[in-house]
Scaffold this motif. Sequence first.
Motif, PDB file in Angstrom:
ATOM      1  N   GLY A 122       0.785  -1.218   0.000  1.00 40.65           N
ATOM      2  CA  GLY A 122       0.000   0.000   0.000  1.00 40.65           C
ATOM      3  C   GLY A 122       0.819   1.271   0.000  1.00 40.65           C
TER       4      GLY A 122
ATOM      5  N   CYS B 139      -1.140  -1.341  -4.311  1.00 38.57           N
ATOM      6  CA  CYS B 139      -1.366   0.009  -4.849  1.00 38.57           C
ATOM      7  C   CYS B 139      -2.097  -0.106  -6.185  1.00 38.57           C
TER       8      CYS B 139
ATOM      9  N   ARG C  94      -3.858   3.050  -7.547  1.00 44.72           N
ATOM     10  CA  ARG C  94      -4.144   4.377  -8.099  1.00 44.72           C
ATOM     11  C   ARG C  94      -2.933   5.024  -8.757  1.00 44.72           C
TER      12      ARG C  94
ATOM     13  N   ASP D 150       2.322   6.274   2.223  1.00 47.45           N
ATOM     14  CA  ASP D 150       1.144   5.481   1.886  1.00 47.45           C
ATOM     15  C   ASP D 150       0.511   6.048   0.624  1.00 47.45           C
ATOM     16  N   GLU D 151       0.068   5.177  -0.261  1.00 43.75           N
ATOM     17  CA  GLU D 151      -0.571   5.647  -1.486  1.00 43.75           C
ATOM     18  C   GLU D 151      -1.748   6.558  -1.173  1.00 43.75           C
ATOM     19  N   SER D 152      -2.435   6.281  -0.076  1.00 50.73           N
ATOM     20  CA  SER D 152      -3.621   7.053   0.278  1.00 50.73           C
ATOM     21  C   SER D 152      -3.305   8.503   0.629  1.00 50.73           C
ATOM     22  N   GLN D 153      -2.079   8.817   1.011  1.00 55.42           N
ATOM     23  CA  GLN D 153      -1.735  10.180   1.396  1.00 55.42           C
ATOM     24  C   GLN D 153      -1.025  10.947   0.286  1.00 55.42           C
TER      25      GLN D 153
END
Length: 321
Positions: free
Chosen positions: A78, A128, A130, A162-165
Amino acid sequence: RDRFRLNICLRRPCLWGRQTAMRCALAAVLVLCVASAHGAFTPKTMRAVVATGRGYGESDYSKIKVVSDQAMPQPSRGQVLIRVAASSINPVDYKLYSSIAMSALTLFHPKVLGFDVAGIVEAVGEGCSRLKLGDEVWADLGKSSLTNPIQLGAWAEYAVADESQVGLKPAGLSFAEAASLPLVGLTDLQALRMAGAPWAGRQNLTVVVTSGAGGTGTPALQLAKAFGAARIVTSSSPKNFDLLRSLGATEVIDYHKGTIWDALAENSVDVVYDNYGAPGTADAAMKSLRPGGVFVFLPGKDGGNAKHPKAGVKEINYGFW
């Protein structure tokens, strides 16, 4: 190999005192050459700015080192590895460095510093979906967890996040411009949301941003306008008047000649965002704030709650140090 500069953006309010000393300490890393893009070559070690302990006093930067053998971070599930093109310095950087938290963070090994990062995705971990190799991205490395209490890592040739950030860098921004925004932009966004933004449906709403030309000031003016403020009042030196008006300020006060509060009528303001955080500002603002208004402040310059608050005015301390 392709080579490019790692720019460390020194933006306001990073001008004097402790942050000026930090500029000098980091001068050696204003240019860092890194490997080619797209994962064609990723070294095992990298250059980085690290803290080996806590700083004591305003000019103690003896624990900040530039190293050339820092182990490369590896992306876990991730996460993405970013080849850093630019970073920046924020007030919280020197506050963290001189806090007791830095003693804990460096107890077992040096800590790579830096929150803001812009660069190119060098590698992606499992999970990951995105982001992909070669994406131009930006991020604020400020997440915390039990195993990594304060993330950091931007002042290096490579950083993990993190990919989310991580977000795609706007095409209209250079890497240096993008690296100057994440932490201050998120600070402003969260502070204005605490004050009720977005203010859809509210008529003639007045917002005061106490310091318009600082690092948090220029994004805050734009956000206040986008969130629906009709009147946006701020202060600065005259040389910045045109810039601040172009960003959304409707009134700019020359703080050399008077204060914002001198220019405001009683009960005329809905929201004060005190992004400067000087002592006494809360009490000075109370007369201008309407009952039902909000005073949200960053306590960076030892600002605090009003000693004589007004009934119906909500005060919010949005700060960590």
